[in-house]
Scaffold this motif. Sequence first.
Motif, short mmCIF file in Angstrom:
data_model
loop_
_atom_site.label_atom_id
_atom_site.label_comp_id
_atom_site.label_asym_id
_atom_site.label_seq_id
_atom_site.Cartn_x
_atom_site.Cartn_y
_atom_site.Cartn_z
N UNK A 91 0.66 -1.15 0.30
CA UNK A 91 -0.27 0.22 -0.14
C UNK A 91 0.98 0.89 -0.36
N UNK A 92 2.04 1.21 0.36
CA UNK A 92 2.85 2.46 1.15
C UNK A 92 3.93 2.81 -0.22
N UNK A 93 4.05 1.49 -1.06
CA UNK A 93 4.71 1.48 -2.77
C UNK A 93 3.58 2.15 -3.23
N UNK A 94 2.77 2.07 -3.27
CA UNK A 94 1.47 2.29 -4.80
C UNK A 94 1.27 3.87 -4.16
N UNK A 95 1.25 4.46 -2.65
CA UNK A 95 0.90 5.63 -2.34
C UNK A 95 2.17 6.59 -3.29
N UNK A 96 3.27 6.18 -2.62
CA UNK A 96 4.88 6.98 -3.18
C UNK A 96 4.65 6.62 -5.25
N UNK A 97 4.64 5.48 -4.97
CA UNK A 97 3.99 5.16 -7.07
C UNK A 97 3.34 6.16 -7.55
N UNK A 98 2.40 6.52 -7.05
CA UNK A 98 1.14 7.23 -7.47
C UNK A 98 1.73 8.39 -7.56
N UNK A 99 2.49 9.78 -6.78
CA UNK A 99 2.89 10.63 -6.46
C UNK A 99 4.21 11.29 -6.35
N UNK A 100 4.91 9.59 -7.55
CA UNK A 100 6.27 10.26 -8.03
C UNK A 100 6.46 9.96 -9.66
N UNK A 101 7.67 10.73 -10.14
CA UNK A 101 8.06 10.18 -11.38
C UNK A 101 9.24 9.57 -11.80
N UNK A 102 9.44 8.67 -12.04
CA UNK A 102 11.05 7.52 -11.70
C UNK A 102 10.98 7.27 -13.56
N UNK A 103 12.39 7.97 -13.82
CA UNK A 103 13.05 8.16 -14.95
C UNK A 103 13.65 6.66 -15.29
N UNK A 104 14.06 6.21 -14.37
CA UNK A 104 15.32 5.01 -13.92
C UNK A 104 14.33 3.67 -13.10
N UNK A 105 15.42 2.73 -13.11
CA UNK A 105 15.47 1.81 -12.13
C UNK A 105 15.77 2.07 -10.58
N UNK A 106 16.68 2.64 -10.80
CA UNK A 106 17.44 2.86 -9.74
C UNK A 106 16.28 4.18 -8.62
N UNK A 107 15.71 4.72 -9.08
CA UNK A 107 14.79 5.35 -8.75
C UNK A 107 13.75 4.53 -8.57
N UNK A 108 13.49 4.24 -9.13
CA UNK A 108 12.41 2.81 -8.42
C UNK A 108 12.63 2.24 -7.25
N UNK A 109 14.02 1.91 -7.50
CA UNK A 109 14.76 1.21 -6.23
C UNK A 109 14.43 1.84 -4.87
N UNK A 110 14.97 3.30 -5.37
CA UNK A 110 14.76 3.59 -4.04
C UNK A 110 13.52 4.02 -3.37
N UNK A 111 12.52 4.04 -3.92
CA UNK A 111 11.65 4.47 -3.41
C UNK A 111 10.73 2.84 -2.57
N UNK A 112 10.94 2.12 -3.53
CA UNK A 112 10.79 0.70 -2.69
C UNK A 112 11.26 0.62 -1.18
N UNK A 113 12.79 0.93 -1.54
CA UNK A 113 13.62 0.68 0.11
C UNK A 113 12.60 1.40 1.19
N UNK A 114 12.27 3.10 0.69
CA UNK A 114 12.31 4.08 1.21
C UNK A 114 10.58 3.20 1.82
N UNK A 115 9.80 3.10 0.84
CA UNK A 115 8.45 2.86 1.77
C UNK A 115 8.56 1.14 2.30
N UNK A 116 9.95 0.08 2.55
CA UNK A 116 10.05 -0.90 3.16
C UNK A 116 10.26 -0.41 4.43
N UNK A 117 10.90 1.02 4.82
CA UNK A 117 11.43 1.20 6.33
C UNK A 117 10.17 2.72 6.32
#
Length: 306
Positions: free
Chosen positions: A207-233
């Motif tokens: 649910x947190x990943x989906x929320x962060x994904x909805x309000x972010x613009x991710x240009x590459x996989x590294x940014x997406x990975x950072x978002x997932x790691x942040x969602x976990x924490x």
Amino acid sequence: MNYNTKIRFDFIKHRNKFFIFSIALTVIGILSLLIFNLNFGVDFKAGTNMDISVGKSTTQAEAKEVIEQAGIKDITPTVGGTGNDRVSARFDEVLPQDKITEIKKLFTDKYGEQVSAEVNVVSPDMAQELGIKTIWAILIASVAIMIYVMIRFEWRFAVAANIAILYDAFVVIALFSIFRLEVDLPFIAAVLTTIGYSINDKIVIFDRIRENLRFGQFKNREQLADMVNASIWQTMARNIYTVLAVLVVALSLFIFGSESIKLFALAKIIGLTSGAYSSICIASPLWLLLKGKQKPKKAVNVSAMP
């Protein structure tokens, strides 16, 4: 992108280590099941189980001696309960009623008229039926969870969650096979409740990943990975508190509970621990792996959700 989250450890960066560890444990579990199978209790194997309350302290040697007087050898009963006053004996055959009566009488002659016994007999047909129904119960629960997550989120979340919860269920089964612990009906209840608790942890993170994904613009996989790691924490504290609350109860049952529920409590402890691990180290990285294979749109914007 700044998530205002203190990252203490990069779970995504080390995901391959977690995958290797999980695959290795799965392979060991499969080998154990193929070589040793499960140590089925009387619920899944034809036989007779006697739970005898003798009303006073006894020892395993004394209980075994009484059973041997009935002409039954190679049976090692277990002694437990308050003050070691309960004897549990499992027989790999369906005992006739006269033999059950004889064993009860022998215990009564030794310990007195306060002796009482609970007898559980499972026929071969009933044991086979219970085994088949157990497999169906786990499969139906898994499919129902996958459908729910697919409707609530998207198919990538559903696939990642289902692989992780099946892993959690398998870890419990594998460890019981490796350490030759008895599998009975309470064990099956523990596996099914493990699936329920496990999906709860994963839904919180997803649910947190989906929320962060909805309000972010991710240009590459590294940014997406950072978002997932942040969602976990961002959800770490909530997940830890939830798991610890249930673990305290399970540990209390294991330490202070009767012999009949100790293995149920142990299965719960294993399942809860595995569920917390898989939510962070398997489900979330798996979703990232599946999302990373999605063909990007226009400006490689992966923020759009199905």
